[in-house]
Design a protein around this motif. Structure first.
Motif, mmCIF file in Angstrom:
data_model
loop_
_atom_site.group_PDB
_atom_site.id
_atom_site.type_symbol
_atom_site.label_atom_id
_atom_site.label_comp_id
_atom_site.label_asym_id
_atom_site.label_seq_id
_atom_site.Cartn_x
_atom_site.Cartn_y
_atom_site.Cartn_z
ATOM 1 N N UNK A 188 27.376 -10.566 -11.593
ATOM 2 C CA UNK A 188 27.405 -9.080 -10.968
ATOM 3 C C UNK A 188 28.659 -8.399 -11.554
ATOM 4 N N UNK A 189 28.708 -7.152 -11.296
ATOM 5 C CA UNK A 189 29.788 -6.416 -11.982
ATOM 6 C C UNK A 189 31.176 -6.673 -10.999
ATOM 7 N N UNK A 190 31.085 -7.035 -9.837
ATOM 8 C CA UNK A 190 32.258 -7.579 -8.942
ATOM 9 C C UNK A 190 32.713 -8.794 -9.665
ATOM 10 N N UNK A 214 41.193 -8.322 -2.706
ATOM 11 C CA UNK A 214 40.868 -9.270 -3.940
ATOM 12 C C UNK A 214 41.409 -8.658 -5.242
ATOM 13 N N UNK A 215 42.241 -7.687 -5.187
ATOM 14 C CA UNK A 215 42.620 -7.200 -6.194
ATOM 15 C C UNK A 215 44.056 -6.388 -6.061
ATOM 16 N N UNK A 216 45.297 -6.100 -7.096
ATOM 17 C CA UNK A 216 46.104 -5.150 -6.295
ATOM 18 C C UNK A 216 46.222 -4.015 -7.200
ATOM 19 N N UNK A 217 46.877 -3.078 -6.622
ATOM 20 C CA UNK A 217 47.059 -1.683 -7.063
ATOM 21 C C UNK A 217 48.271 -1.048 -7.065
ATOM 22 N N UNK A 218 48.710 -0.897 -8.233
ATOM 23 C CA UNK A 218 50.112 -0.245 -8.660
ATOM 24 C C UNK A 218 50.025 1.231 -9.189
ATOM 25 N N UNK A 244 38.308 10.547 3.693
ATOM 26 C CA UNK A 244 37.040 10.939 3.025
ATOM 27 C C UNK A 244 36.669 10.389 1.687
ATOM 28 N N UNK A 245 37.834 10.609 0.982
ATOM 29 C CA UNK A 245 37.637 10.225 -0.320
ATOM 30 C C UNK A 245 37.357 8.500 -0.514
ATOM 31 N N UNK A 246 38.107 7.816 0.377
ATOM 32 C CA UNK A 246 37.789 6.385 0.550
ATOM 33 C C UNK A 246 36.336 5.995 0.808
ATOM 34 N N UNK A 247 35.883 6.772 1.822
ATOM 35 C CA UNK A 247 34.775 6.476 2.262
ATOM 36 C C UNK A 247 33.780 6.875 0.954
ATOM 37 N N UNK A 248 33.700 7.699 0.405
ATOM 38 C CA UNK A 248 33.068 8.348 -0.476
ATOM 39 C C UNK A 248 32.920 7.176 -1.768
ATOM 40 N N UNK A 249 34.291 6.588 -2.089
ATOM 41 C CA UNK A 249 34.333 5.755 -2.934
ATOM 42 C C UNK A 249 33.501 4.406 -2.526
ATOM 43 N N UNK A 304 37.215 -1.110 -3.877
ATOM 44 C CA UNK A 304 36.647 -1.999 -3.046
ATOM 45 C C UNK A 304 37.196 -3.320 -2.744
ATOM 46 N N UNK A 305 37.716 -3.990 -4.248
ATOM 47 C CA UNK A 305 38.244 -5.152 -4.269
ATOM 48 C C UNK A 305 40.070 -5.023 -3.600
ATOM 49 N N UNK A 306 40.483 -3.871 -4.070
ATOM 50 C CA UNK A 306 41.711 -3.640 -3.417
ATOM 51 C C UNK A 306 41.710 -3.632 -1.881
ATOM 52 N N UNK A 307 40.606 -2.915 -1.368
ATOM 53 C CA UNK A 307 40.482 -3.009 0.147
ATOM 54 C C UNK A 307 40.310 -4.369 0.613
#
Length: 214
Positions: free
Chosen positions: A130-132, A181-185, A26-31, A175-178
Motif C-alpha cells: 500500500x501507499x502507507x 509512525x513518523x516524525x515531523x520537523x 479543521x485543516x487536520x480533519x480535512x487532511x 496521518x503517520x505523524x498523528x
C-alpha cells in the motif's frame, strides 16, 4: 474609555486565538478525510482491475454470463409427466434429461475453471504494498529528513504505474505523524519527515494492537 478599550482588545485576542485553533483542527480533519478517500480510491481501483481481469478470463474460457438459465429447464420437463405412460415417449425424455445433466455439469466445470485464475489474480494483487507501506519503507531507508515532495518524487520514480501525487503523500505523512509512525520537523517554512525512533515505533505498535483488540 481606556479600560473599555483594553477589555475589547483582550476579547478580540481571545476570539482570534480560538479561530486559529478551530482552523488548525479543521485543516487536520480535512487532511485525515482526504487520506481516507485516497485509500478508498486505491481499493476501488484494485477492485476494478480485478473485475476487468475476471471478465477477460471469462471471455477466454468461453463462459457466457447466462449459462445458469438453462438449469431451470428440468422443472418444465417434469410437467408433461403423463406422457411417460406411453412407451414411445420414454426414450426421448431420457435422452433430453441426460443431455441437460451433461450441459449442467459442463457449465459447473467452466465456472470452477474460471474461479481458479481469479483466485491467483487476487493473491498477486494482495502482494502489492500500500501507499502507507511504501512511505514508511522509504523513510526508514533515509538518513536525512525528506519533504513530502521529495518522498512523492522518489516513490513516483520507483513506481510510475501508480501515479503517486504529492498531495496524497503529504496527507498520508501527516496521518503517520498523528499515529506516531513518523516524525515531523519544520525548518523555516518547509516541513520535513523522518522515520520514528525505536521508542515511538514500539508505542505505535502497542497502540495499534490495543485498537485491534477493541
Amino acid at each position: 474609555m481606556s479600560e473599555s478599550t483594553t477589555a475589547t482588545t483582550g476579547l478580540t485576542s481571545q476570539y482570534a486565538a480560538q479561530v486559529i485553533s478551530d482552523l488548525e483542527r479543521n485543516a487536520k480533519e480535512q487532511e485525515r478525510i482526504s487520506a481516507d478517500i485516497a485509500a478508498l480510491q486505491e481499493q476501488l481501483a484494485g477492485l476494478q482491475h480485478d473485475h476487468s481481469v475476471l471478465v477477460n478470463v471469462q471471455q477466454v474460457l468461453g463462459v457466457s454470463p447466462t449459462p445458469v438459465q438453462p438449469v431451470a429447464a428440468p422443472d418444465s420437463s417434469t410437467v408433461p409427466a403423463p406422457r411417460n405412460k406411453k412407451s414411445t415417449g420414454e426414450p426421448g425424455a431420457g435422452k433430453r434429461t441426460r443431455a441437460k445433466k451433461a450441459t449442467d455439469a459442463h457449465a459447473a466445470a467452466n465456472k470452477s475453471a474460471a474461479k481458479k485464475p481469479a483466485s491467483k489474480t487476487g493473491a498477486s494483487k494482495a502482494v502489492l504494498p500500500t501507499l502507507v507501506e511504501l512511505i514508511r519503507s522509504h523513510l526508514n531507508e533515509q538518513s536525512d529528513p525528506r519533504s513530502a515532495a521529495e518522498v512523492a518524487t522518489a516513490l513516483d520514480t520507483a513506481h510510475p504505474e501508480r501515479g503517486i501525487k504529492t498531495t496524497v503523500v503529504r496527507t498520508t505523512l501527516e496521518n503517520l505523524v498523528a499515529k506516531n509512525q513518523a516524525q515531523r520537523t519544520k525548518q523555516g517554512s518547509s516541513v520535513y519527515y523522518t522515520a520514528p525512533t525505536a521508542a515511538e515505533q514500539t508505542a505505535a505498535t502497542s497502540q495499534a494492537q490495543s485498537e485491534q483488540a477493541e
